[in-house]
Design an enzyme around this catalytic site. Sequence first.
Site, short mmCIF file in Angstrom:
data_model
loop_
_atom_site.label_atom_id
_atom_site.label_comp_id
_atom_site.label_asym_id
_atom_site.label_seq_id
_atom_site.Cartn_x
_atom_site.Cartn_y
_atom_site.Cartn_z
N SER A 168 26.32 -44.00 -8.89
CA SER A 168 25.77 -45.20 -8.27
C SER A 168 24.25 -45.29 -8.15
CB SER A 168 26.37 -45.38 -6.88
OG SER A 168 27.60 -46.04 -7.00
N LYS A 208 19.20 -48.78 0.65
CA LYS A 208 20.56 -49.27 0.41
C LYS A 208 21.27 -49.44 1.75
CE LYS A 208 24.65 -47.96 -2.38
NZ LYS A 208 25.21 -46.91 -3.25
N SER A 229 26.90 -48.63 -7.58
CA SER A 229 26.91 -49.52 -6.44
C SER A 229 25.52 -49.81 -5.85
CB SER A 229 27.79 -48.93 -5.34
OG SER A 229 27.28 -47.70 -4.90
N1 GLN Z 1 31.43 -46.45 -9.72
C1 GLN Z 1 31.93 -45.30 -9.02
C2 GLN Z 1 32.98 -45.71 -8.02
O1 GLN Z 1 33.27 -46.86 -7.96
C3 GLN Z 1 30.82 -44.54 -8.36
C4 GLN Z 1 30.33 -45.20 -7.14
C5 GLN Z 1 29.27 -44.39 -6.44
O2 GLN Z 1 28.65 -43.52 -7.04
N2 GLN Z 1 29.10 -44.67 -5.18
O3 GLN Z 1 33.51 -44.92 -7.32
#
Ligand code: GLN
Length: 486
Positions: free
Chosen positions: A176, A77, A152
């Site tokens: 994420s 990532k 994400s």
């Molecule tokens: N969807 C969550 C957020 O927007 C988690 C994102 C993540 O785990 N990086 O914060």
Amino acid sequence: MSPRTAAAIAREVASGRVSAEEVLQEHLARLRAWEPKLGAYLRVLEPQARARARAVDAKRGRGEALGRLAGVPVAVKDNILVRGLETTAGSRVLQGHAAAYDATAVRRLLDADAVLVGQTNMDEFAMGSSTENSAFQVTRNPWDADRVPGGSSGGSAAAVAAGLCALALGSDTGGSIRQPASFCGVVGLKPTYGRVSRHGLIAFASSLDQIGPLAGCVEDAALALAVIAGPDPKDSTCATMPVPDYLQSLGAGVKGLRVGLPKEYFAPGLDPEVETAVRAAVAVLGGLGAEVREVSMPHTRYAVSSYYILAPAEASSNLARFDGVRYGRRSPRARTLEELYELSRAEGFGPEVKRRIMLGTYALSAGYFDAYYGKAQRVRTLIKTDFSAAFQQVDVIAAPVAPTPAFRLGEKTADPVAMYLGDALTIPSSMAGNASLALPCGRTKAGLPIGLQLIADSFCEETLLRAAAAYERAAPWPGLPESAHA
Ligand code: GLN
């Protein structure tokens, strides 16, 4: 054809049955056919990957022992640093920024003789649940190109699902890794907070961020965790406990394992097809000898609202470093120092990141700190207490990963709150800092993957992986049909 799972690739490359170069070749062929449609990668590192695969084969040729990921094509990532390469966290603010060092997790993959294929797309600074917040491109779900891959870590999940790498690293702050894994039909593991070093992970919310693997099967997730986990003097939040042999207990089964179904995770709003598949998966565990019982976690409903105070608060502080001075975007229009800060940030950050910085700065400001940040911290403690109480009664909690399967591109972009609410079932485990995993447990009538979430107490990844492996043996997941790649 060479094998598809990371564990089998590593075995066969080590034994010489197949070369790292051949394995890479097959992955690159799929990548060429599939990637223009998917957009999983921000950067494909073809020449470097070829050189690396040849080096692994040469190492074997010299009779040297190969690492545990010998010749395994991996993706990382884009918020995890790879030395010398552009690493942007999906943000314009870091465009052109070359990482000065390898993240520890990346170093460990490479030391295990993995072959880095590319860096994957993500929501800017990992803020999002659909990968639509990337400053650079859209990533599509390999099961349905009109749908999001989740986020994400959407690029990592899509790449693994489509066979464009055998294994990928993601990061999980509130879901994420798990949510994109469930949307794309792969296995995603969020290790316990402190189990994997975060040295070299571009920070979002430091009390929550964890690096973990996305993989095609449970064994691969266990193997990846075994390689990247463990103490790191470069990360003081990384636990010093020794790493158990995650692979050894995979076959131990679930006889007598106590599995809890938290009734609050099956609340109204849960898609009926998701609920049916998850309950059926739990029944499979029951059939294998697990003791299933209901548990209650009464503070679950406060998780989203408190997370969306704490995570932005930490983000607003972490992202203060992007000021145009030392690295990252520097506005060419700035004439004064004040303008340098303002314009570099205004031009560099996208709308969701700005929204989080504003939310977080507000929550931390004098006069509001106790009402918001202080209160959210107290709620976090209550959520942790729910888990401690549940783990008095059960070994593993089973639940859906997300209330719905993959949604359509653009469906939630205009409504941030709807997007945030989709995180309701992954955030609690992040707030508690324990270990959780997503694995595929069926498909909707429309053919979209559904994920089962398993949650275990901190540092109990072995239990989690053992339960997941037992389920996977009983209900094997076929993955994407080859024909889908055409
Ligand atoms: N969807 C969550 C957020 O927007 C988690 C994102 C993540 O785990 N990086 O914060």
